[in-house]
Motif scaffolding. Structure first.
Motif, PDB file in Angstrom:
ATOM      1  N   GLY A  12      10.438  -0.197 -18.960  1.00  0.00           N
ATOM      2  CA  GLY A  12      11.347   0.089 -17.849  1.00  0.00           C
ATOM      3  C   GLY A  12      10.665  -0.023 -16.509  1.00  0.00           C
ATOM      4  O   GLY A  12       9.452  -0.216 -16.413  1.00  0.00           O
ATOM      5  N   PHE A  13      11.473   0.073 -15.469  1.00  0.00           N
ATOM      6  CA  PHE A  13      10.958   0.088 -14.103  1.00  0.00           C
ATOM      7  C   PHE A  13      10.537   1.503 -13.744  1.00  0.00           C
ATOM      8  O   PHE A  13      11.070   2.476 -14.283  1.00  0.00           O
ATOM      9  CB  PHE A  13      12.039  -0.367 -13.114  1.00  0.00           C
ATOM     10  CG  PHE A  13      12.245  -1.848 -13.071  1.00  0.00           C
ATOM     11  CD1 PHE A  13      11.516  -2.639 -12.204  1.00  0.00           C
ATOM     12  CD2 PHE A  13      13.178  -2.453 -13.899  1.00  0.00           C
ATOM     13  CE1 PHE A  13      11.710  -4.002 -12.167  1.00  0.00           C
ATOM     14  CE2 PHE A  13      13.375  -3.816 -13.866  1.00  0.00           C
ATOM     15  CZ  PHE A  13      12.636  -4.592 -12.991  1.00  0.00           C
ATOM     16  N   VAL A  14       9.607   1.627 -12.810  1.00  0.00           N
ATOM     17  CA  VAL A  14       9.197   2.933 -12.324  1.00  0.00           C
ATOM     18  C   VAL A  14      10.203   3.374 -11.270  1.00  0.00           C
ATOM     19  O   VAL A  14      10.483   2.642 -10.324  1.00  0.00           O
ATOM     20  CB  VAL A  14       7.766   2.900 -11.744  1.00  0.00           C
ATOM     21  CG1 VAL A  14       7.413   4.216 -11.073  1.00  0.00           C
ATOM     22  CG2 VAL A  14       6.773   2.574 -12.839  1.00  0.00           C
ATOM     23  N   GLY A  15      10.753   4.557 -11.458  1.00  0.00           N
ATOM     24  CA  GLY A  15      11.743   5.113 -10.548  1.00  0.00           C
ATOM     25  C   GLY A  15      12.509   6.212 -11.253  1.00  0.00           C
ATOM     26  O   GLY A  15      12.393   6.376 -12.473  1.00  0.00           O
ATOM     27  N   PRO A  16      13.315   6.964 -10.502  1.00  0.00           N
ATOM     28  CA  PRO A  16      14.066   8.052 -11.134  1.00  0.00           C
ATOM     29  C   PRO A  16      15.108   7.501 -12.098  1.00  0.00           C
ATOM     30  O   PRO A  16      15.836   6.571 -11.765  1.00  0.00           O
ATOM     31  CB  PRO A  16      14.718   8.771  -9.950  1.00  0.00           C
ATOM     32  CG  PRO A  16      14.754   7.755  -8.864  1.00  0.00           C
ATOM     33  CD  PRO A  16      13.585   6.851  -9.082  1.00  0.00           C
ATOM     34  N   GLY A  17      15.171   8.078 -13.285  1.00  0.00           N
ATOM     35  CA  GLY A  17      16.068   7.545 -14.313  1.00  0.00           C
ATOM     36  C   GLY A  17      15.568   6.168 -14.695  1.00  0.00           C
ATOM     37  O   GLY A  17      14.413   5.983 -15.022  1.00  0.00           O
ATOM     38  N   SER A  18      16.433   5.190 -14.611  1.00  0.00           N
ATOM     39  CA  SER A  18      15.980   3.817 -14.846  1.00  0.00           C
ATOM     40  C   SER A  18      16.246   2.976 -13.602  1.00  0.00           C
ATOM     41  O   SER A  18      16.282   1.758 -13.654  1.00  0.00           O
ATOM     42  CB  SER A  18      16.696   3.226 -16.058  1.00  0.00           C
ATOM     43  OG  SER A  18      18.087   3.178 -15.802  1.00  0.00           O
ATOM     44  N   LYS A  19      16.430   3.653 -12.458  1.00  0.00           N
ATOM     45  CA  LYS A  19      16.716   2.958 -11.198  1.00  0.00           C
ATOM     46  C   LYS A  19      15.404   2.525 -10.556  1.00  0.00           C
ATOM     47  O   LYS A  19      14.582   3.359 -10.193  1.00  0.00           O
ATOM     48  CB  LYS A  19      17.472   3.895 -10.261  1.00  0.00           C
ATOM     49  CG  LYS A  19      17.904   3.237  -8.972  1.00  0.00           C
ATOM     50  CD  LYS A  19      18.655   4.241  -8.104  1.00  0.00           C
ATOM     51  CE  LYS A  19      19.201   3.597  -6.858  1.00  0.00           C
ATOM     52  NZ  LYS A  19      18.185   3.106  -5.960  1.00  0.00           N
ATOM     53  N   PRO A  20      15.183   1.220 -10.417  1.00  0.00           N
ATOM     54  CA  PRO A  20      13.940   0.735  -9.823  1.00  0.00           C
ATOM     55  C   PRO A  20      13.821   1.116  -8.348  1.00  0.00           C
ATOM     56  O   PRO A  20      14.786   1.023  -7.604  1.00  0.00           O
ATOM     57  CB  PRO A  20      14.043  -0.786  -9.951  1.00  0.00           C
ATOM     58  CG  PRO A  20      15.166  -1.038 -10.878  1.00  0.00           C
ATOM     59  CD  PRO A  20      16.057   0.154 -10.836  1.00  0.00           C
TER      60      PRO A  20
END
Length: 173
Positions: free
Chosen positions: A89-97
């Motif tokens: 996944g992308f780094v960010g809150p939840g899966s939001k990049p």
């Protein structure tokens, strides 16, 4: 489009960083996404290791399990990167990049800003930033790869050695 590109961090399985980077580059080639995904990097450094009294150069990842990607974020690019084998996944809150800030990019040394210098050893330069702002100094050495210039500045009749970054000085006119 590439001027809208930002740096994002992708988390991968441990040891899959180079495979993920290669797979992303292949996907960019196959889907013709050059204008949307500009660059893929696995930050690494060369370290000299001494083992059993033998010296050897080893390539070591600076951020294990992470790949940096400069891209324009949209549904297509998100889908392409997210579905590469080995990407968690992308780094960010939840899966939001969340893109890296300019300060983070500078601190990580992801993008090297090439500083053009128009002076050489022996030239006089004007200091435009820092403690010695407004002083004139004589260049004694330049280390372009480190971004450092060493000079001597005359203070109260004495020559004082000073080390500054290349962007703190300009050629004296």
């Amino acid at each position: 489009m590439s001027d809208q590109a930002r740096w994002y961090v992708v988390h991968t399985y441990s040891g899959y960083e180079n495979k993920v980077a290669g797979s992303i580059e292949n996907a960019v080639e196959n889907r013709k996404l050059h204008d949307l995904i500009c660059e893929v990097r696995v930050p690494s450094e060369t370290v000299t290791e001494i083992k059993d009294n033998k010296k050897r150069e080893v390539e070591r990842k600076i951020f294990p399990s992470y790949v940096l990607i400069k891209m324009v974020m949209n549904d297509e690019t998100w889908y392409v990167v997210r579905n590469i084998r080995g990407v968690t996944g992308f780094v960010g809150p939840g899966s939001k990049p969340v893109p890296l800030t300019d300060e983070e990019v500078a601190r990580l040394g992801v993008e090297k800003n090439e500083i053009e210098i128009n002076f050489e050893v022996g030239d006089n330069v004007s200091i435009i930033d820092g403690y010695f702002d407004g002083f004139i100094g004589k260049v004694t050495s330049i280390e372009k790869e480190k971004g450092i210039v060493r000079l001597t500045v005359s203070m109260m009749g004495k020559d004082v050695p000073v080390e500054l970054s290349l962007d703190q000085v300009v050629a004296f006119v």
